[in-house]
Scaffold this active site. Sequence first.
Site, PDB file in Angstrom:
ATOM      1  N   LEU A  81       0.809  -1.233   0.000  1.00 36.56           N
ATOM      2  CA  LEU A  81       0.000   0.000   0.000  1.00 36.56           C
ATOM      3  C   LEU A  81       0.844   1.286   0.000  1.00 36.56           C
ATOM      4  O   LEU A  81       0.395   2.310   0.509  1.00 36.56           O
ATOM      5  CB  LEU A  81      -0.990   0.003   1.183  1.00 36.56           C
ATOM      6  CG  LEU A  81      -1.942  -1.203   1.248  1.00 36.56           C
ATOM      7  CD1 LEU A  81      -2.867  -1.098   2.463  1.00 36.56           C
ATOM      8  CD2 LEU A  81      -2.781  -1.327  -0.026  1.00 36.56           C
ATOM      9  N   TYR A 111      14.878   3.490 -12.496  1.00 33.84           N
ATOM     10  CA  TYR A 111      13.693   2.664 -12.698  1.00 33.84           C
ATOM     11  C   TYR A 111      13.866   1.749 -13.919  1.00 33.84           C
ATOM     12  O   TYR A 111      13.645   0.542 -13.854  1.00 33.84           O
ATOM     13  CB  TYR A 111      12.486   3.593 -12.873  1.00 33.84           C
ATOM     14  CG  TYR A 111      11.210   2.930 -13.331  1.00 33.84           C
ATOM     15  CD1 TYR A 111      10.484   2.103 -12.486  1.00 33.84           C
ATOM     16  CD2 TYR A 111      10.716   3.160 -14.623  1.00 33.84           C
ATOM     17  CE1 TYR A 111       9.292   1.521 -12.912  1.00 33.84           C
ATOM     18  CE2 TYR A 111       9.531   2.580 -15.052  1.00 33.84           C
ATOM     19  CZ  TYR A 111       8.824   1.763 -14.192  1.00 33.84           C
ATOM     20  OH  TYR A 111       7.654   1.172 -14.616  1.00 33.84           O
TER      21      TYR A 111
HETATM   22  N1  LIG Z   1       1.300   2.773 -15.402  1.00 33.85           N
HETATM   23  C1  LIG Z   1       2.172   2.709 -16.400  1.00 33.85           C
HETATM   24  O1  LIG Z   1       2.143   3.520 -17.329  1.00 33.85           O
HETATM   25  C2  LIG Z   1       3.218   1.617 -16.441  1.00 33.85           C
HETATM   26  C3  LIG Z   1       4.066   1.544 -17.555  1.00 33.85           C
HETATM   27  C4  LIG Z   1       5.053   0.545 -17.594  1.00 33.85           C
HETATM   28  C5  LIG Z   1       5.151  -0.372 -16.572  1.00 33.85           C
HETATM   29  N2  LIG Z   1       4.317  -0.276 -15.496  1.00 33.85           N
HETATM   30  C6  LIG Z   1       4.487  -1.253 -14.427  1.00 33.85           C
HETATM   31  O2  LIG Z   1       3.240  -1.851 -14.119  1.00 33.85           O
HETATM   32  C7  LIG Z   1       3.189  -2.161 -12.736  1.00 33.85           C
HETATM   33  C8  LIG Z   1       1.956  -1.566 -12.093  1.00 33.85           C
HETATM   34  O3  LIG Z   1       2.013  -0.150 -12.215  1.00 33.85           O
HETATM   35  P1  LIG Z   1       0.802   0.806 -11.825  1.00 33.85           P
HETATM   36  O4  LIG Z   1       0.724   1.867 -12.852  1.00 33.85           O
HETATM   37  O5  LIG Z   1      -0.391   0.005 -11.521  1.00 33.85           O
HETATM   38  O6  LIG Z   1       1.380   1.498 -10.500  1.00 33.85           O
HETATM   39  P2  LIG Z   1       0.747   1.604  -9.034  1.00 33.85           P
HETATM   40  O7  LIG Z   1       1.682   2.470  -8.266  1.00 33.85           O
HETATM   41  O8  LIG Z   1      -0.674   2.004  -9.101  1.00 33.85           O
HETATM   42  O9  LIG Z   1       0.835   0.112  -8.519  1.00 33.85           O
HETATM   43  C9  LIG Z   1       1.969  -0.448  -7.914  1.00 33.85           C
HETATM   44  C10 LIG Z   1       1.506  -1.206  -6.689  1.00 33.85           C
HETATM   45  O10 LIG Z   1       2.626  -1.873  -6.104  1.00 33.85           O
HETATM   46  C11 LIG Z   1       2.550  -1.698  -4.683  1.00 33.85           C
HETATM   47  N3  LIG Z   1       3.920  -1.832  -4.171  1.00 33.85           N
HETATM   48  C12 LIG Z   1       4.989  -1.014  -4.397  1.00 33.85           C
HETATM   49  N4  LIG Z   1       6.085  -1.495  -3.796  1.00 33.85           N
HETATM   50  C13 LIG Z   1       5.706  -2.640  -3.175  1.00 33.85           C
HETATM   51  C14 LIG Z   1       6.401  -3.603  -2.392  1.00 33.85           C
HETATM   52  N5  LIG Z   1       7.712  -3.482  -2.126  1.00 33.85           N
HETATM   53  N6  LIG Z   1       5.708  -4.655  -1.896  1.00 33.85           N
HETATM   54  C15 LIG Z   1       4.375  -4.799  -2.154  1.00 33.85           C
HETATM   55  N7  LIG Z   1       3.683  -3.930  -2.910  1.00 33.85           N
HETATM   56  C16 LIG Z   1       4.333  -2.858  -3.401  1.00 33.85           C
HETATM   57  C17 LIG Z   1       1.963  -0.323  -4.489  1.00 33.85           C
HETATM   58  O11 LIG Z   1       1.401  -0.131  -3.212  1.00 33.85           O
HETATM   59  C18 LIG Z   1       0.910  -0.296  -5.602  1.00 33.85           C
HETATM   60  O12 LIG Z   1      -0.312  -0.817  -5.164  1.00 33.85           O
HETATM   61  C19 LIG Z   1       4.506  -1.649 -12.128  1.00 33.85           C
HETATM   62  O13 LIG Z   1       5.425  -2.720 -12.072  1.00 33.85           O
HETATM   63  C20 LIG Z   1       4.963  -0.623 -13.136  1.00 33.85           C
HETATM   64  O14 LIG Z   1       6.361  -0.443 -13.097  1.00 33.85           O
HETATM   65  C21 LIG Z   1       3.355   0.684 -15.403  1.00 33.85           C
END
Ligand SMILES: NC(=O)c1ccc[n+]([C@@H]2O[C@H](COP(=O)([O-])OP(=O)(O)OC[C@H]3O[C@@H](n4cnc5c(N)ncnc54)[C@H](O)[C@@H]3O)[C@@H](O)[C@H]2O)c1
Length: 319
Positions: free
Chosen positions: A35, A142
Amino acid sequence: MKRKALVTGGAGFIGSHLTRRLLKKGWDVLVVDNLTTGFKSNVPEDVEFLEADVSNEKILKELPENGVDVVFHLAAQTSGEISFDNPAYDLKTNCLSTILLLSWCAEKNIDRFIYASSMSIYGDVETLPVKENVFPKPKSFYGIGKMASENYLRLYESYGVNSTALRYFNVYGPGQNMENLRQGMVSIYMAYVSNNEPVIVKGSKDRFRDLIYIDDIISATLAVIDKPVTFGESYNVATGKKTHVHDLINNILEAFTYDPDAYPINYVEGTPGDQFGIYADISKMEKHIGWRPKTENKEGIKKMANWVKNKDEQRLSAE
Ligand SMILES: NC(=O)c1ccc[n+]([C@@H]2O[C@H](COP(=O)([O-])OP(=O)(O)OC[C@H]3O[C@@H](n4cnc5c(N)ncnc54)[C@H](O)[C@@H]3O)[C@@H](O)[C@H]2O)c1
């Protein structure tokens, strides 16, 4: 028999959409999330939820002894810009988590691992649209972490964990965090517009991105689960089209019925590690599994804007 998924980051934007879709398809889901950027309210009530940090070795002991069929590893620090604040934290949360989960899969004989990688691994690319086989030159901590994680996936293939890395491009849609003004190009600009504030753009208006709607991300993620052709592979998950920053802002303004020529936009200095322009060649996904995105940018922006407007109305009527 019901299958079970472990979704890390399932309280976040993409992970919560994925969780809901898996539930609809009849899967059992265990969400693990600490979270940091996610919200417990994003996790459906009937889903098993473990609040834990996936980069902490102790959490492996709290995971189920058996019954998990597929791990979707989405938990991460998700911003290139923020990765410059504390690179060691980024390394821990984005790379150590991947190693720990892969080693847990190897130990428990879980042979399917799907990883949320990112277009950030590419850095500035000379030949566009970018194909998966270019030499990656990430420009942020990242991006480096995502690339390193992909390498760990490859290493664990030899331990029997079949993995697929999905290189998501810029994802947008309902459910995105509209309060975080340091992550998510579409959500940041839309947040300014929905609050009727000048749009602050960090960097040039001529930058461009491949913007993909959340439903298409989820359909791609589900499409690879049972396809052996995708084992050990990395894929661009994108639209194959470039959208310039100024066109994106125009689409947002139109969706909120503002005049794009009259709305105030302030261009300020860019952020470290930001790529100037990138879009994807998506022929590999198409060739291997026949996946194609369905949502055009204007249409996706309209859907997201409607979600934001309804959300704001609900909030105002509750106040
Ligand atoms: N949104 C984008 O445009 C995008 C693009 C490329 C890749 N991604 C990847 O997709 C995935 C999801 O991204 P998102 O946009 O939903 O982001 P988000 O921040 O909404 O979701 C990430 C989730 O991971 C949880 N989290 C973070 N560190 C943690 C840990 N150490 N242990 C447990 N939970 C943890 C956070 O609380 C959050 O709920 C990520 O890996 C992100 O790098 C997203």
